[in-house]
Design an enzyme around this catalytic site. Structure first.
Site, PDB file in Angstrom:
ATOM      1  N   LYS A   1       2.095   2.193  -5.309  1.00 49.92           N
ATOM      2  CA  LYS A   1       2.793   1.312  -6.314  1.00 49.92           C
ATOM      3  C   LYS A   1       2.233   1.605  -7.664  1.00 49.92           C
ATOM      4  CE  LYS A   1       3.764  -2.647  -4.330  1.00 49.92           C
ATOM      5  NZ  LYS A   1       3.058  -2.288  -3.013  1.00 49.92           N
TER       6      LYS A   1
ATOM      7  N   GLN B   1       1.767  -6.132  -2.636  1.00 50.76           N
ATOM      8  CA  GLN B   1       2.926  -6.241  -1.518  1.00 50.76           C
ATOM      9  C   GLN B   1       3.717  -5.635  -0.915  1.00 50.76           C
ATOM     10  OE1 GLN B   1       2.187  -9.410  -2.595  1.00 50.76           O
ATOM     11  NE2 GLN B   1       0.374  -8.915  -2.364  1.00 50.76           N
TER      12      GLN B   1
ATOM     13  N   ASP C   1       1.151  14.673   0.769  1.00 53.11           N
ATOM     14  CA  ASP C   1       0.296  16.509   0.991  1.00 53.11           C
ATOM     15  C   ASP C   1      -0.765  15.519   2.646  1.00 53.11           C
ATOM     16  OD1 ASP C   1      -0.739  13.294  -0.648  1.00 53.11           O
ATOM     17  OD2 ASP C   1      -2.470  14.150  -0.906  1.00 53.11           O
TER      18      ASP C   1
ATOM     19  N   LYS D   1      -0.069   3.927  -8.339  1.00 52.90           N
ATOM     20  CA  LYS D   1       0.306   5.792  -8.956  1.00 52.90           C
ATOM     21  C   LYS D   1       2.142   5.726  -9.284  1.00 52.90           C
ATOM     22  CE  LYS D   1       0.121  10.035  -8.760  1.00 52.90           C
ATOM     23  NZ  LYS D   1       0.049  11.004  -7.961  1.00 52.90           N
TER      24      LYS D   1
ATOM     25  N   ARG E   1     -10.204  -3.052   5.192  1.00 54.84           N
ATOM     26  CA  ARG E   1     -10.132  -2.976   6.507  1.00 54.84           C
ATOM     27  C   ARG E   1      -9.151  -1.697   7.161  1.00 54.84           C
ATOM     28  NH1 ARG E   1      -6.704  -8.914   7.223  1.00 54.84           N
ATOM     29  NH2 ARG E   1      -5.977  -8.046   5.148  1.00 54.84           N
TER      30      ARG E   1
ATOM     31  N   GLY F   1      -4.075  -4.555  -4.685  1.00 51.58           N
ATOM     32  CA  GLY F   1      -4.408  -3.753  -5.179  1.00 51.58           C
ATOM     33  C   GLY F   1      -3.822  -2.346  -5.376  1.00 51.58           C
ATOM     34  N   HIS F   2      -3.163  -2.145  -6.168  1.00 54.85           N
ATOM     35  CA  HIS F   2      -2.806  -1.307  -7.134  1.00 54.85           C
ATOM     36  C   HIS F   2      -4.181  -0.645  -7.845  1.00 54.85           C
ATOM     37  CE1 HIS F   2       0.742  -3.712  -7.430  1.00 54.85           C
ATOM     38  NE2 HIS F   2       0.400  -3.651  -6.147  1.00 54.85           N
TER      39      HIS F   2
ATOM     40  N   SER G   1       4.626  12.108  -4.593  1.00 57.63           N
ATOM     41  CA  SER G   1       3.471  12.333  -4.921  1.00 57.63           C
ATOM     42  C   SER G   1       2.685  12.664  -3.647  1.00 57.63           C
ATOM     43  CB  SER G   1       3.130  11.059  -5.260  1.00 57.63           C
ATOM     44  OG  SER G   1       1.719  10.540  -5.039  1.00 57.63           O
TER      45      SER G   1
ATOM     46  N   ARG H   1       3.937 -29.014  -4.961  1.00 62.10           N
ATOM     47  CA  ARG H   1       4.177 -29.944  -6.218  1.00 62.10           C
ATOM     48  C   ARG H   1       2.595 -30.743  -6.388  1.00 62.10           C
ATOM     49  NH1 ARG H   1       9.802 -32.922  -4.360  1.00 62.10           N
ATOM     50  NH2 ARG H   1       8.332 -32.295  -2.815  1.00 62.10           N
TER      51      ARG H   1
ATOM     52  N   THR I   1      -7.517  -1.802  -0.111  1.00 61.53           N
ATOM     53  CA  THR I   1      -7.951  -1.788  -1.049  1.00 61.53           C
ATOM     54  C   THR I   1      -8.866  -2.959  -1.464  1.00 61.53           C
ATOM     55  OG1 THR I   1      -6.205  -0.412  -1.841  1.00 61.53           O
ATOM     56  CG2 THR I   1      -7.626  -1.575  -3.863  1.00 61.53           C
TER      57      THR I   1
ATOM     58  N   ASP J   1       0.503  -1.313  -0.006  1.00 60.46           N
ATOM     59  CA  ASP J   1       0.119  -0.246  -0.546  1.00 60.46           C
ATOM     60  C   ASP J   1       0.759   1.376  -0.078  1.00 60.46           C
ATOM     61  OD1 ASP J   1      -2.046  -1.824   0.808  1.00 60.46           O
ATOM     62  OD2 ASP J   1      -2.338  -1.888   2.222  1.00 60.46           O
TER      63      ASP J   1
HETATM   64  P1  IMP Z   1      -1.575 -12.785   2.427  1.00 65.20           P
HETATM   65  O1  IMP Z   1      -1.059 -12.155   0.688  1.00 65.20           O
HETATM   66  O2  IMP Z   1      -3.846 -12.539   1.949  1.00 65.20           O
HETATM   67  O3  IMP Z   1      -1.273 -13.686   2.471  1.00 65.20           O
HETATM   68  O4  IMP Z   1      -1.799 -11.529   3.588  1.00 65.20           O
HETATM   69  C1  IMP Z   1      -1.090 -12.153   4.859  1.00 65.20           C
HETATM   70  C2  IMP Z   1      -0.207 -10.595   4.702  1.00 65.20           C
HETATM   71  O5  IMP Z   1      -0.081 -10.284   3.791  1.00 65.20           O
HETATM   72  C3  IMP Z   1      -1.371 -10.214   6.232  1.00 65.20           C
HETATM   73  O6  IMP Z   1      -0.913  -9.063   6.914  1.00 65.20           O
HETATM   74  C4  IMP Z   1      -1.994  -9.247   4.289  1.00 65.20           C
HETATM   75  O7  IMP Z   1      -2.882  -8.348   5.269  1.00 65.20           O
HETATM   76  C5  IMP Z   1      -0.450  -8.487   3.980  1.00 65.20           C
HETATM   77  N1  IMP Z   1      -0.948  -8.388   2.540  1.00 65.20           N
HETATM   78  C6  IMP Z   1      -1.543  -9.320   1.489  1.00 65.20           C
HETATM   79  N2  IMP Z   1      -1.271  -8.147   0.371  1.00 65.20           N
HETATM   80  C7  IMP Z   1      -1.414  -7.324   0.877  1.00 65.20           C
HETATM   81  C8  IMP Z   1      -1.338  -6.050   0.108  1.00 65.20           C
HETATM   82  O8  IMP Z   1      -1.383  -5.659  -1.999  1.00 65.20           O
HETATM   83  N3  IMP Z   1      -0.907  -4.433   0.487  1.00 65.20           N
HETATM   84  C9  IMP Z   1      -1.409  -4.838   2.048  1.00 65.20           C
HETATM   85  N4  IMP Z   1      -0.896  -5.981   2.705  1.00 65.20           N
HETATM   86  C10 IMP Z   1      -0.956  -7.108   2.237  1.00 65.20           C
END
Ligand code: IMP
Length: 408
Positions: free
Chosen positions: A15, A212, A321, A17, A291, A39-40, A396, A137, A287, A12
């Site tokens: 990336k 991530q 900002d 942007k 949460r 979530g980009h 940004s 596997r 995104t 978050d």
């Molecule tokens: P998982 O990738 O769904 O297994 O989640 C493992 C951990 O990574 C959790 O704490 C999620 O909230 C965090 N996480 C996974 N993908 C993202 C992301 O794109 N942004 C922020 N946190 C993420």
């Protein structure tokens, strides 16, 4: 020029942007790890586009690739395509080696989370179980969707694997669904490694888009509170089949503060009213899952470590900002643990106390104001550069494409 864009925090970082700002300079955009847990967000012409599986850079390059390092949910991919592109299929290819997330993986994600005494707070998209099946596997790959006999055998095997958990696994029904999906993807399932290497040989440039962040990396993150893939820049090579020698540049993305969704250490975490203020100002809600994100001050020991592991030469700093909305601004330059000061994280983050440096707030950034002309912002940026040894190349300061400035 082939560039990896990588998150330097817990995901978050913005990336999407940053990728969007530079993608038109590249020919191909590639996702190399993760799945629809990402979530980009990209805002173009006042419209928000939420990418989860396709690289957000596809908006600028016109060609997107899902590499072998990814795990893909057929339903989520089709949903995303229809939400963003309507009835027109975007121009994308997917590696024949990429793995499929099945419904059973999503169920297992929930089941494992319920079993854990210390919750991770996953996105419940089946990411962990799908990677477990890859490494174990058992996994179904895209190429299997094109060979009915192979697929059937693998699904029978998978059924046996999940029998002890008492999960429903209807081979016939799943096979039909996957074969239908395979037919829809037939033209796109490709040896992505071969394709990318040929394109690079022909002078095309590639933008690798990390998902991530480094601190969620399964090796280098705050294990076990991490995701199930390697998220660092080196994974761009392994997750796409492009040799490391073909990668020219690594751009790290960091938020001007820090956020984290899910459990695990966050040494500079802010609580109470200040946390609420920063969270609301930054729209810090997931995104993918909606949460609320935990928020904290910029953490330089973690940033130094992340930049080092990735080999980052330049940083794009986002949401400056938002940080300006706070009356007082702090940065953690060092940790203190048991009387010892640390510039890099100690082996165990538990019990570290952040040593904070205070900065004057810069308040609101006005329309048409250049951030380079705001002394308080520049003081903040120069401090980060000085204390990490890395150039802040871009800043940004808003959602829109144009709210981005290159810093001299
Ligand atoms: P998982 O990738 O769904 O297994 O989640 C493992 C951990 O990574 C959790 O704490 C999620 O909230 C965090 N996480 C996974 N993908 C993202 C992301 O794109 N942004 C922020 N946190 C993420």
């Amino acid at each position: 020029m082939n560039t990896v864009v990588v998150g330097l925090q817990f995901g978050d970082e913005g990336k999407g942007k940053v990728v969007d700002a530079i993608s038109s300079k590249y020919d191909i955009a590639v996702r190399f790890q993760g799945g629809p847990n990402a979530g980009h967000t990209v805002v173009v012409g006042g419209k928000r586009y939420k990418f989860h599986m396709l690289p957000a850079g596809i908006m600028g390059t016109g060609l997107g690739i899902i590499g072998n390092g990814c795990v893909v949910s057929p339903d989520k991919l089709m949903e995303e395509i229809s939400e963003i592109f309507g009835d027109t299929m975007p121009n994308f290819k997917v590696s024949h080696r990429a793995h499929i997330i099945l419904d059973v993986h999503v169920e297992m994600d929930g089941w494992e989370e319920r079993m854990r005494s210390s919750k991770i707070g996953t996105t419940k998209r089946g990411i962990g179980p799908a990677y477990q099946d890859k490494v174990g596997r058992y996994g179904i790959r895209f190429q299997d969707l094109l060979a009915e006999n192979v697929l059937e055998k693998k699904l029978e095997n998978m059924k046996k694997r999940y029998e002890p958990y008492g999960l429903n696994f209807d081979v016939k029904e799943i096979k039909k669904k996957l074969l239908d999906f395979g037919r829809a993807m037939r033209e796109r399932i490709t040896d992505v490694s071969l394709l990318l290497n040929m394109e690079i040989k022909n002078g095309k440039s590639v933008l690798f888009e990390g998902a991530q962040g480094t601190l969620l990396d399964v090796d280098f993150g705050t294990y076990p509170f991490v995701t199930s893939s390697n998220t660092v820049a080196a994974q761009a090579s392994v997750g796409s089949g492009v040799p490391i020698t073909s990668i020219d540049n690594i751009l790290g993305v960091a938020k001007a503060y820090i956020t984290r969704v899910g459990q695990g250490p966050l040494p500079t975490e802010i609580e109470g009213e200040d946390a609420k203020k920063l969270r609301d100002a930054g729209g810090e809600y997931g995104t993918t899952t909606g949460r609320p994100r935990r928020v904290g001050w910029l953490d330089l020991p973690l940033l130094r470590y992340a930049a080092m592991i990735n080999g980052v030469r330049e940083i794009a700093l986002t949401k400056i900002d938002v940080l300006g909305k706070m009356d007082e601004i702090y940065v953690c330059d060092k940790y203190i643990k048991e009387g010892v000061k640390y510039e890099y994280p100690p082996l165990d983050l538990n019990g570290v106390e952040p040593e904070l440096v205070r900065f004057e707030s810069w308040g609101n950034i006005l329309e048409n104001e250049s951030v380079s002309d705001i002394p308080e912002v520049m003081e903040y940026i120069r401090f980060i550069e000085e204390r990490t040894g890395i150039k802040v190349k871009m800043v940004s300061y808003g959602e829109r494409r144009k709210d981005m400035e290159y810093i001299a």
